[in-house]
Enzyme design. Structure first.
Site, mmCIF file in Angstrom:
data_model
loop_
_atom_site.group_PDB
_atom_site.id
_atom_site.type_symbol
_atom_site.label_atom_id
_atom_site.label_comp_id
_atom_site.label_asym_id
_atom_site.label_seq_id
_atom_site.Cartn_x
_atom_site.Cartn_y
_atom_site.Cartn_z
ATOM 1 N N HIS A 26 21.472 -13.116 -3.613
ATOM 2 C CA HIS A 26 22.522 -12.322 -2.970
ATOM 3 C C HIS A 26 23.621 -12.078 -3.986
ATOM 4 O O HIS A 26 24.222 -13.027 -4.503
ATOM 5 C CB HIS A 26 23.140 -13.071 -1.781
ATOM 6 C CG HIS A 26 22.295 -13.108 -0.553
ATOM 7 N ND1 HIS A 26 21.788 -11.983 0.050
ATOM 8 C CD2 HIS A 26 21.876 -14.153 0.208
ATOM 9 C CE1 HIS A 26 21.098 -12.327 1.118
ATOM 10 N NE2 HIS A 26 21.127 -13.637 1.233
ATOM 11 N N TYR A 126 28.415 -24.454 2.599
ATOM 12 C CA TYR A 126 27.111 -23.820 2.443
ATOM 13 C C TYR A 126 26.855 -23.685 0.946
ATOM 14 O O TYR A 126 27.393 -22.790 0.283
ATOM 15 C CB TYR A 126 27.116 -22.453 3.128
ATOM 16 C CG TYR A 126 25.752 -21.935 3.530
ATOM 17 C CD1 TYR A 126 24.594 -22.630 3.249
ATOM 18 C CD2 TYR A 126 25.641 -20.720 4.207
ATOM 19 C CE1 TYR A 126 23.357 -22.145 3.628
ATOM 20 C CE2 TYR A 126 24.404 -20.223 4.599
ATOM 21 C CZ TYR A 126 23.268 -20.947 4.291
ATOM 22 O OH TYR A 126 22.033 -20.459 4.671
ATOM 23 N N LYS A 164 25.462 -28.326 3.518
ATOM 24 C CA LYS A 164 24.101 -27.803 3.615
ATOM 25 C C LYS A 164 23.703 -27.215 2.272
ATOM 26 O O LYS A 164 24.458 -26.432 1.673
ATOM 27 C CB LYS A 164 24.011 -26.728 4.697
ATOM 28 C CG LYS A 164 22.670 -25.989 4.733
ATOM 29 C CD LYS A 164 22.637 -24.985 5.863
ATOM 30 C CE LYS A 164 21.405 -24.088 5.799
ATOM 31 N NZ LYS A 164 21.307 -23.174 6.953
ATOM 32 N N LYS A 166 21.044 -24.787 0.389
ATOM 33 C CA LYS A 166 20.012 -23.766 0.512
ATOM 34 C C LYS A 166 18.971 -24.001 -0.580
ATOM 35 O O LYS A 166 19.243 -23.835 -1.762
ATOM 36 C CB LYS A 166 20.619 -22.365 0.384
ATOM 37 C CG LYS A 166 19.625 -21.243 0.586
ATOM 38 C CD LYS A 166 19.104 -21.228 2.026
ATOM 39 C CE LYS A 166 19.972 -20.380 2.926
ATOM 40 N NZ LYS A 166 19.432 -20.282 4.305
ATOM 41 N N ASP A 195 17.736 -27.028 3.500
ATOM 42 C CA ASP A 195 16.998 -25.892 4.051
ATOM 43 C C ASP A 195 16.125 -25.257 2.972
ATOM 44 O O ASP A 195 16.582 -24.395 2.224
ATOM 45 C CB ASP A 195 17.985 -24.857 4.602
ATOM 46 C CG ASP A 195 17.297 -23.585 5.074
ATOM 47 O OD1 ASP A 195 16.065 -23.608 5.266
ATOM 48 O OD2 ASP A 195 17.996 -22.567 5.255
ATOM 49 N N PRO A 196 14.842 -25.661 2.859
ATOM 50 C CA PRO A 196 13.947 -25.038 1.884
ATOM 51 C C PRO A 196 13.463 -23.638 2.266
ATOM 52 O O PRO A 196 12.667 -23.047 1.541
ATOM 53 C CB PRO A 196 12.764 -26.015 1.813
ATOM 54 C CG PRO A 196 13.276 -27.297 2.374
ATOM 55 C CD PRO A 196 14.253 -26.878 3.432
ATOM 56 N N ASN A 244 15.699 -21.910 12.209
ATOM 57 C CA ASN A 244 16.111 -20.583 12.623
ATOM 58 C C ASN A 244 15.042 -19.577 12.212
ATOM 59 O O ASN A 244 15.275 -18.385 12.205
ATOM 60 C CB ASN A 244 17.455 -20.187 11.992
ATOM 61 C CG ASN A 244 17.342 -19.891 10.513
ATOM 62 O OD1 ASN A 244 17.172 -20.788 9.702
ATOM 63 N ND2 ASN A 244 17.419 -18.617 10.142
ATOM 64 N N HIS A 295 23.832 -21.123 12.621
ATOM 65 C CA HIS A 295 23.677 -20.849 11.200
ATOM 66 C C HIS A 295 24.296 -19.504 10.849
ATOM 67 O O HIS A 295 24.668 -18.710 11.713
ATOM 68 C CB HIS A 295 22.194 -20.862 10.810
ATOM 69 C CG HIS A 295 21.450 -19.639 11.246
ATOM 70 N ND1 HIS A 295 21.015 -18.678 10.361
ATOM 71 C CD2 HIS A 295 21.083 -19.211 12.479
ATOM 72 C CE1 HIS A 295 20.407 -17.713 11.025
ATOM 73 N NE2 HIS A 295 20.434 -18.010 12.308
ATOM 74 N N SER A 296 24.382 -19.250 9.567
ATOM 75 C CA SER A 296 25.047 -18.053 9.086
ATOM 76 C C SER A 296 24.230 -16.800 9.346
ATOM 77 O O SER A 296 23.011 -16.791 9.179
ATOM 78 C CB SER A 296 25.300 -18.185 7.589
ATOM 79 O OG SER A 296 25.882 -17.001 7.072
ATOM 80 N N HIS A 324 28.085 -18.056 5.192
ATOM 81 C CA HIS A 324 28.250 -17.547 3.835
ATOM 82 C C HIS A 324 29.708 -17.190 3.538
ATOM 83 O O HIS A 324 30.076 -16.976 2.381
ATOM 84 C CB HIS A 324 27.431 -16.255 3.656
ATOM 85 C CG HIS A 324 25.962 -16.427 3.505
ATOM 86 N ND1 HIS A 324 25.157 -16.822 4.547
ATOM 87 C CD2 HIS A 324 25.145 -16.240 2.425
ATOM 88 C CE1 HIS A 324 23.904 -16.869 4.118
ATOM 89 N NE2 HIS A 324 23.861 -16.522 2.844
#
Length: 400
Positions: A26, A126, A164, A166, A195-196, A244, A295-296, A324
Protein backbone atom coordinates in the site's frame (compact mmCIF):
# COMPACT_ATOMS: atom_id res chain seq x y z
CA UNK A 1 -36.88 14.65 4.19
CA UNK A 2 -36.26 13.00 0.82
CA UNK A 3 -33.07 12.01 -0.98
CA UNK A 4 -32.53 14.16 -4.08
CA UNK A 5 -29.00 13.37 -5.23
CA UNK A 6 -26.10 10.99 -4.58
CA UNK A 7 -22.64 12.45 -5.13
CA UNK A 8 -19.51 10.26 -5.11
CA UNK A 9 -15.92 11.55 -5.23
CA UNK A 10 -12.87 9.29 -5.45
CA UNK A 11 -9.83 10.46 -3.49
CA UNK A 12 -6.32 9.12 -2.90
CA UNK A 13 -4.39 10.01 0.25
CA UNK A 14 -0.73 8.91 0.66
CA UNK A 15 0.62 7.02 3.67
CA UNK A 16 3.79 7.89 5.59
CA UNK A 17 5.73 4.92 4.15
CA UNK A 18 4.89 1.97 1.87
CA UNK A 19 3.03 -0.71 3.85
CA UNK A 20 3.94 -4.30 2.94
CA UNK A 21 1.32 -7.05 3.15
CA UNK A 22 0.81 -10.55 1.79
CA UNK A 23 -0.55 -9.36 -1.55
CA UNK A 24 1.75 -6.43 -2.31
CA UNK A 25 2.26 -2.88 -1.04
CA UNK A 26 0.00 0.00 0.00
CA UNK A 27 1.49 3.33 -1.04
CA UNK A 28 -1.74 5.29 -0.58
CA UNK A 29 -5.37 4.89 0.46
CA UNK A 30 -8.07 5.30 -2.18
CA UNK A 31 -11.66 5.81 -1.03
CA UNK A 32 -14.90 7.10 -2.46
CA UNK A 33 -16.48 9.89 -0.42
CA UNK A 34 -20.28 9.74 -0.60
CA UNK A 35 -22.60 12.73 -0.17
CA UNK A 36 -26.36 12.22 -0.04
CA UNK A 37 -28.22 15.45 -0.71
CA UNK A 38 -31.80 16.03 0.47
CA UNK A 39 -34.68 18.38 -0.20
CA UNK A 40 -34.08 19.97 3.23
CA UNK A 41 -30.57 21.06 2.29
CA UNK A 42 -28.93 18.62 4.69
CA UNK A 43 -26.08 16.49 3.32
CA UNK A 44 -25.10 13.12 4.77
CA UNK A 45 -21.58 11.71 4.55
CA UNK A 46 -20.24 8.21 4.01
CA UNK A 47 -17.16 6.55 2.53
CA UNK A 48 -16.34 3.25 0.88
CA UNK A 49 -13.86 1.25 -1.20
CA UNK A 50 -16.47 0.88 -3.96
CA UNK A 51 -15.97 3.07 -7.00
CA UNK A 52 -17.88 6.29 -7.59
CA UNK A 53 -19.54 4.68 -10.60
CA UNK A 54 -20.76 1.74 -8.49
CA UNK A 55 -22.12 4.04 -5.79
CA UNK A 56 -24.05 6.20 -8.24
CA UNK A 57 -25.33 3.31 -10.35
CA UNK A 58 -26.48 1.06 -7.50
CA UNK A 59 -27.64 4.00 -5.40
CA UNK A 60 -29.76 5.69 -8.07
CA UNK A 61 -32.99 3.78 -7.21
CA UNK A 62 -33.09 5.21 -3.65
CA UNK A 63 -33.50 8.80 -4.86
CA UNK A 64 -36.87 9.96 -3.56
CA UNK A 65 -36.69 7.75 -0.47
CA UNK A 66 -36.46 8.99 3.11
CA UNK A 67 -33.03 8.48 4.71
CA UNK A 68 -34.86 7.33 7.85
CA UNK A 69 -36.11 4.21 6.04
CA UNK A 70 -32.93 2.18 6.31
CA UNK A 71 -34.54 -1.23 5.76
CA UNK A 72 -36.42 0.01 2.71
CA UNK A 73 -33.19 1.43 1.28
CA UNK A 74 -31.25 -1.76 2.05
CA UNK A 75 -33.89 -3.84 0.31
CA UNK A 76 -33.86 -1.61 -2.77
CA UNK A 77 -30.08 -1.82 -3.10
CA UNK A 78 -29.47 -5.40 -2.10
CA UNK A 79 -32.46 -7.46 -3.14
CA UNK A 80 -33.43 -6.33 -6.65
CA UNK A 81 -31.50 -9.20 -8.23
CA UNK A 82 -29.36 -11.91 -6.72
CA UNK A 83 -26.26 -10.44 -8.41
CA UNK A 84 -26.84 -6.88 -7.16
CA UNK A 85 -25.86 -7.52 -3.54
CA UNK A 86 -23.12 -4.97 -3.00
CA UNK A 87 -22.27 -4.46 0.68
CA UNK A 88 -19.64 -1.81 -0.02
CA UNK A 89 -22.26 0.40 -1.67
CA UNK A 90 -25.05 -0.40 0.78
CA UNK A 91 -22.75 0.39 3.70
CA UNK A 92 -21.70 3.80 2.38
CA UNK A 93 -25.28 4.82 1.65
CA UNK A 94 -26.40 3.63 5.07
CA UNK A 95 -23.61 5.66 6.68
CA UNK A 96 -24.74 8.78 4.85
CA UNK A 97 -28.37 8.15 5.81
CA UNK A 98 -27.49 7.75 9.50
CA UNK A 99 -25.48 10.97 9.27
CA UNK A 100 -28.59 12.67 7.86
CA UNK A 101 -30.75 11.22 10.62
CA UNK A 102 -28.40 12.61 13.24
CA UNK A 103 -28.22 16.01 11.59
CA UNK A 104 -32.00 16.14 11.23
CA UNK A 105 -32.58 15.22 14.89
CA UNK A 106 -29.50 17.16 16.08
CA UNK A 107 -28.07 14.16 17.93
CA UNK A 108 -24.85 12.15 17.59
CA UNK A 109 -25.09 8.92 15.62
CA UNK A 110 -24.34 6.80 18.69
CA UNK A 111 -27.63 8.02 20.22
CA UNK A 112 -29.50 6.71 17.20
CA UNK A 113 -27.81 3.32 17.60
CA UNK A 114 -28.74 2.80 21.23
CA UNK A 115 -26.36 5.02 23.16
CA UNK A 116 -22.87 4.57 24.53
CA UNK A 117 -22.15 1.43 26.54
CA UNK A 118 -18.57 2.73 26.90
CA UNK A 119 -17.13 6.23 26.38
CA UNK A 120 -14.61 5.21 23.71
CA UNK A 121 -13.22 2.32 21.72
CA UNK A 122 -9.84 0.78 22.43
CA UNK A 123 -7.44 1.07 19.50
CA UNK A 124 -4.54 -1.18 18.43
CA UNK A 125 -1.19 -0.33 16.88
CA UNK A 126 -1.35 -1.68 13.34
CA UNK A 127 2.21 -2.68 12.47
CA UNK A 128 3.36 -3.37 8.91
CA UNK A 129 6.76 -4.23 7.54
CA UNK A 130 7.72 -0.98 5.81
CA UNK A 131 9.82 0.18 2.92
CA UNK A 132 11.59 3.45 3.68
CA UNK A 133 9.66 6.63 2.92
CA UNK A 134 10.72 8.73 -0.08
CA UNK A 135 11.02 11.81 2.14
CA UNK A 136 13.31 10.04 4.59
CA UNK A 137 10.97 10.52 7.53
CA UNK A 138 10.38 6.80 8.03
CA UNK A 139 13.18 4.24 7.83
CA UNK A 140 12.64 0.75 6.50
CA UNK A 141 11.21 -1.74 8.99
CA UNK A 142 12.15 -5.24 7.91
CA UNK A 143 13.73 -7.15 10.81
CA UNK A 144 12.35 -8.38 14.14
CA UNK A 145 14.41 -5.81 16.03
CA UNK A 146 13.32 -2.95 13.78
CA UNK A 147 9.67 -3.96 14.14
CA UNK A 148 9.95 -4.16 17.93
CA UNK A 149 11.27 -0.59 18.02
CA UNK A 150 8.60 0.57 15.55
CA UNK A 151 5.87 -0.97 17.71
CA UNK A 152 7.33 0.67 20.81
CA UNK A 153 7.34 4.06 19.07
CA UNK A 154 3.67 3.70 18.09
CA UNK A 155 2.73 2.67 21.63
CA UNK A 156 4.65 5.62 23.08
CA UNK A 157 3.06 8.04 20.61
CA UNK A 158 -0.57 6.93 20.81
CA UNK A 159 -0.77 4.96 24.07
CA UNK A 160 -1.68 1.68 22.39
CA UNK A 161 -2.01 -1.35 24.66
CA UNK A 162 -2.56 -3.81 21.82
CA UNK A 163 -0.24 -4.46 18.86
CA UNK A 164 -1.19 -6.25 15.65
CA UNK A 165 1.43 -7.37 13.12
CA UNK A 166 0.41 -7.70 9.49
CA UNK A 167 2.24 -10.83 8.39
CA UNK A 168 2.42 -13.02 5.32
CA UNK A 169 5.40 -10.95 4.12
CA UNK A 170 8.59 -12.57 5.44
CA UNK A 171 9.27 -16.28 5.94
CA UNK A 172 6.99 -17.55 8.69
CA UNK A 173 9.80 -18.17 11.17
CA UNK A 174 10.96 -14.55 10.79
CA UNK A 175 7.48 -13.31 11.60
CA UNK A 176 7.40 -15.52 14.69
CA UNK A 177 10.77 -14.08 15.71
CA UNK A 178 9.27 -10.64 15.17
CA UNK A 179 6.45 -11.44 17.60
CA UNK A 180 9.03 -12.71 20.11
CA UNK A 181 11.02 -9.48 19.72
CA UNK A 182 7.91 -7.32 20.22
CA UNK A 183 7.01 -9.26 23.36
CA UNK A 184 10.54 -8.90 24.73
CA UNK A 185 10.57 -5.16 23.96
CA UNK A 186 7.09 -4.27 25.24
CA UNK A 187 6.70 -6.71 28.11
CA UNK A 188 3.94 -9.05 29.29
CA UNK A 189 1.05 -6.59 29.57
CA UNK A 190 0.74 -5.64 25.88
CA UNK A 191 -1.79 -7.70 23.92
CA UNK A 192 -0.38 -9.11 20.68
CA UNK A 193 -1.98 -10.32 17.45
CA UNK A 194 -0.50 -11.84 14.31
CA UNK A 195 -2.27 -11.81 10.93
CA UNK A 196 -0.52 -13.84 8.19
CA UNK A 197 -3.45 -13.08 5.84
CA UNK A 198 -3.96 -16.76 4.96
CA UNK A 199 -0.50 -16.89 3.36
CA UNK A 200 0.65 -19.93 5.35
CA UNK A 201 -0.01 -23.59 4.74
CA UNK A 202 -1.79 -25.62 7.41
CA UNK A 203 1.49 -27.36 8.19
CA UNK A 204 3.33 -24.06 8.64
CA UNK A 205 0.60 -22.60 10.85
CA UNK A 206 0.67 -25.67 13.10
CA UNK A 207 4.48 -25.70 13.20
CA UNK A 208 4.61 -22.03 14.28
CA UNK A 209 1.86 -22.36 16.88
CA UNK A 210 3.93 -23.58 19.89
CA UNK A 211 6.31 -20.63 19.73
CA UNK A 212 3.39 -18.24 19.30
CA UNK A 213 1.69 -19.87 22.28
CA UNK A 214 4.83 -19.12 24.28
CA UNK A 215 4.71 -15.49 23.09
CA UNK A 216 1.07 -15.26 24.13
CA UNK A 217 -1.34 -13.97 21.49
CA UNK A 218 -4.73 -12.40 22.04
CA UNK A 219 -5.61 -14.19 18.81
CA UNK A 220 -4.09 -15.83 15.73
CA UNK A 221 -5.76 -14.12 12.76
CA UNK A 222 -6.33 -15.98 9.48
CA UNK A 223 -3.10 -17.99 9.44
CA UNK A 224 -4.60 -20.18 6.68
CA UNK A 225 -7.30 -19.87 4.02
CA UNK A 226 -10.73 -21.46 4.27
CA UNK A 227 -12.92 -22.66 7.11
CA UNK A 228 -11.82 -26.30 6.92
CA UNK A 229 -8.14 -25.35 7.13
CA UNK A 230 -8.82 -22.95 9.99
CA UNK A 231 -10.63 -25.73 11.87
CA UNK A 232 -7.64 -28.04 11.41
CA UNK A 233 -5.21 -25.45 12.80
CA UNK A 234 -7.56 -24.57 15.67
CA UNK A 235 -7.70 -28.25 16.69
CA UNK A 236 -3.88 -28.27 17.05
CA UNK A 237 -3.31 -25.13 19.15
CA UNK A 238 -4.49 -23.45 22.32
CA UNK A 239 -4.47 -20.06 20.58
CA UNK A 240 -7.79 -18.39 19.77
CA UNK A 241 -8.34 -18.13 15.99
CA UNK A 242 -9.93 -15.06 14.48
CA UNK A 243 -11.01 -14.20 10.94
CA UNK A 244 -12.11 -11.52 8.56
CA UNK A 245 -11.42 -13.76 5.55
CA UNK A 246 -13.23 -17.08 5.98
CA UNK A 247 -16.28 -15.39 7.57
CA UNK A 248 -17.42 -12.19 5.86
CA UNK A 249 -21.21 -12.60 6.02
CA UNK A 250 -23.93 -13.95 8.29
CA UNK A 251 -24.35 -16.94 5.98
CA UNK A 252 -20.73 -17.97 6.60
CA UNK A 253 -20.79 -17.56 10.38
CA UNK A 254 -22.93 -20.57 11.27
CA UNK A 255 -20.91 -23.14 9.29
CA UNK A 256 -17.63 -21.77 10.70
CA UNK A 257 -18.88 -22.15 14.27
CA UNK A 258 -20.36 -25.56 13.52
CA UNK A 259 -17.04 -27.04 12.35
CA UNK A 260 -14.96 -25.27 15.01
CA UNK A 261 -13.06 -22.94 12.67
CA UNK A 262 -13.01 -19.73 14.72
CA UNK A 263 -13.15 -18.20 18.16
CA UNK A 264 -13.41 -14.54 17.12
CA UNK A 265 -15.08 -12.89 14.12
CA UNK A 266 -13.73 -9.55 12.91
CA UNK A 267 -16.29 -7.13 11.63
CA UNK A 268 -16.20 -3.72 9.97
CA UNK A 269 -18.84 -1.21 8.79
CA UNK A 270 -18.16 -1.92 5.09
CA UNK A 271 -17.90 -5.57 4.13
CA UNK A 272 -20.70 -6.51 6.52
CA UNK A 273 -23.03 -3.97 4.89
CA UNK A 274 -23.14 -0.99 7.23
CA UNK A 275 -23.35 0.04 10.89
CA UNK A 276 -26.76 -1.57 11.50
CA UNK A 277 -25.47 -4.92 10.21
CA UNK A 278 -22.41 -4.66 12.46
CA UNK A 279 -24.77 -4.05 15.37
CA UNK A 280 -26.75 -7.14 14.38
CA UNK A 281 -23.54 -9.18 14.25
CA UNK A 282 -22.73 -8.06 17.79
CA UNK A 283 -25.92 -9.73 19.03
CA UNK A 284 -25.60 -12.82 16.82
CA UNK A 285 -21.97 -13.43 17.82
CA UNK A 286 -22.75 -13.12 21.51
CA UNK A 287 -25.68 -15.50 21.12
CA UNK A 288 -23.46 -18.06 19.38
CA UNK A 289 -20.65 -17.71 21.91
CA UNK A 290 -18.21 -16.17 19.42
CA UNK A 291 -15.89 -13.31 20.31
CA UNK A 292 -16.07 -10.05 18.36
CA UNK A 293 -13.48 -7.55 17.22
CA UNK A 294 -13.30 -4.89 14.51
CA UNK A 295 -10.62 -4.70 11.83
CA UNK A 296 -9.52 -1.96 9.49
CA UNK A 297 -11.40 -1.14 6.31
CA UNK A 298 -8.50 1.10 5.19
CA UNK A 299 -10.47 4.12 6.34
CA UNK A 300 -10.33 7.89 6.13
CA UNK A 301 -11.82 10.22 8.73
CA UNK A 302 -15.50 9.61 7.98
CA UNK A 303 -14.95 5.88 8.29
CA UNK A 304 -12.95 6.33 11.50
CA UNK A 305 -15.84 8.33 12.98
CA UNK A 306 -18.29 5.61 11.91
CA UNK A 307 -16.17 2.95 13.60
CA UNK A 308 -16.01 4.96 16.83
CA UNK A 309 -19.72 5.82 16.94
CA UNK A 310 -20.75 2.26 16.13
CA UNK A 311 -18.18 0.64 18.39
CA UNK A 312 -19.21 2.47 21.58
CA UNK A 313 -22.75 1.10 21.20
CA UNK A 314 -21.67 -2.56 20.85
CA UNK A 315 -21.81 -4.60 24.06
CA UNK A 316 -19.54 -7.33 22.68
CA UNK A 317 -16.78 -5.08 21.30
CA UNK A 318 -14.32 -5.17 24.19
CA UNK A 319 -11.25 -5.92 22.05
CA UNK A 320 -9.15 -3.13 20.55
CA UNK A 321 -9.98 -1.98 17.02
CA UNK A 322 -7.21 -1.96 14.42
CA UNK A 323 -7.07 0.74 11.75
CA UNK A 324 -4.70 1.86 8.99
CA UNK A 325 -5.64 5.42 9.90
CA UNK A 326 -2.52 6.30 11.91
CA UNK A 327 -0.42 5.56 8.79
CA UNK A 328 -2.08 8.35 6.78
CA UNK A 329 -0.29 11.60 6.04
CA UNK A 330 -3.52 13.59 5.93
CA UNK A 331 -7.31 13.36 5.79
CA UNK A 332 -10.28 15.01 4.05
CA UNK A 333 -12.15 16.12 7.17
CA UNK A 334 -12.00 19.50 8.88
CA UNK A 335 -9.87 19.91 11.95
CA UNK A 336 -7.31 17.51 13.39
CA UNK A 337 -7.16 13.86 12.40
CA UNK A 338 -9.07 11.39 14.60
CA UNK A 339 -5.97 9.83 16.13
CA UNK A 340 -6.07 7.85 19.38
CA UNK A 341 -4.97 9.29 22.70
CA UNK A 342 -3.97 6.98 25.54
CA UNK A 343 -4.89 4.07 23.28
CA UNK A 344 -8.55 5.01 22.88
CA UNK A 345 -10.74 6.98 20.48
CA UNK A 346 -13.99 8.66 21.51
CA UNK A 347 -16.64 9.31 18.85
CA UNK A 348 -16.64 12.92 17.65
CA UNK A 349 -19.44 14.86 19.30
CA UNK A 350 -21.89 16.70 17.09
CA UNK A 351 -24.87 15.75 14.92
CA UNK A 352 -24.52 12.52 12.94
CA UNK A 353 -20.95 11.27 12.71
CA UNK A 354 -19.70 14.57 14.10
CA UNK A 355 -17.31 15.30 11.21
CA UNK A 356 -17.36 17.71 8.28
CA UNK A 357 -15.53 17.60 4.97
CA UNK A 358 -12.72 20.01 4.27
CA UNK A 359 -13.69 20.86 0.70
CA UNK A 360 -10.22 22.14 -0.08
CA UNK A 361 -8.61 18.86 0.95
CA UNK A 362 -11.33 16.90 -0.80
CA UNK A 363 -10.52 18.73 -4.03
CA UNK A 364 -6.76 18.26 -3.49
CA UNK A 365 -6.94 14.51 -3.01
CA UNK A 366 -9.53 14.09 -5.75
CA UNK A 367 -7.09 15.77 -8.12
CA UNK A 368 -4.26 13.52 -6.89
CA UNK A 369 -6.51 10.55 -7.59
CA UNK A 370 -7.31 11.79 -11.09
CA UNK A 371 -3.64 12.44 -11.79
CA UNK A 372 -2.96 8.73 -11.41
CA UNK A 373 0.38 9.32 -9.71
CA UNK A 374 -0.15 6.57 -7.13
CA UNK A 375 -2.26 4.38 -9.38
CA UNK A 376 0.38 4.57 -12.12
CA UNK A 377 3.10 3.48 -9.73
CA UNK A 378 0.99 0.48 -8.79
CA UNK A 379 0.11 -0.35 -12.40
CA UNK A 380 3.76 -0.05 -13.45
CA UNK A 381 4.72 -2.37 -10.61
CA UNK A 382 2.02 -4.78 -11.71
CA UNK A 383 3.77 -5.21 -15.04
CA UNK A 384 6.30 -7.39 -13.22
CA UNK A 385 4.43 -7.99 -9.97
CA UNK A 386 2.53 -6.14 -7.22
CA UNK A 387 5.72 -5.03 -5.44
CA UNK A 388 8.13 -2.87 -7.42
CA UNK A 389 10.90 -3.74 -4.96
CA UNK A 390 10.56 -7.44 -5.77
CA UNK A 391 10.41 -7.73 -9.58
CA UNK A 392 8.76 -10.91 -10.77
CA UNK A 393 7.22 -11.68 -7.38
CA UNK A 394 3.52 -12.61 -7.15
CA UNK A 395 1.62 -13.75 -4.07
CA UNK A 396 0.79 -17.43 -3.65
CA UNK A 397 -2.01 -18.23 -1.22
CA UNK A 398 -1.77 -21.98 -0.66
CA UNK A 399 -5.33 -22.60 0.50
CA UNK A 400 -7.06 -20.85 -2.39
Amino acid sequence: MKITEIEAIEVTVPVHAPLRFAYGVHIAVTRTIVKIHTDTGLVGLGETAATAEQVKRLGAPIIGQSPWDLEVIRNIISNRFYWSREPLVASALEMACIDLMGKSADVPAYRLMGGKVRPSINMAAYCFYLYGADDGRQAEVGTPEEMAEHAATLCDTYGFKTVKLKGGVLPAIEEVRTMEAIRARLGPDIRLRLDPQSAWTVETAIEMAPRLEAVGLEYYEDPVAGQANMATVRSRTTLALSTNMCVTSFAELGPAVQIGAIDVVLTDPWYWGGPTQVKALDLVARTMGVGLSMHSGIELGIGMAVMAHTGVTMVGLTAAVDAHYHHLRDDVIKGPMLLPKDGVLAPPEGPGWGVELDEGKLAKYAEIHRSGIYRNVYVEANATGPDANRPGWFPIIPGW
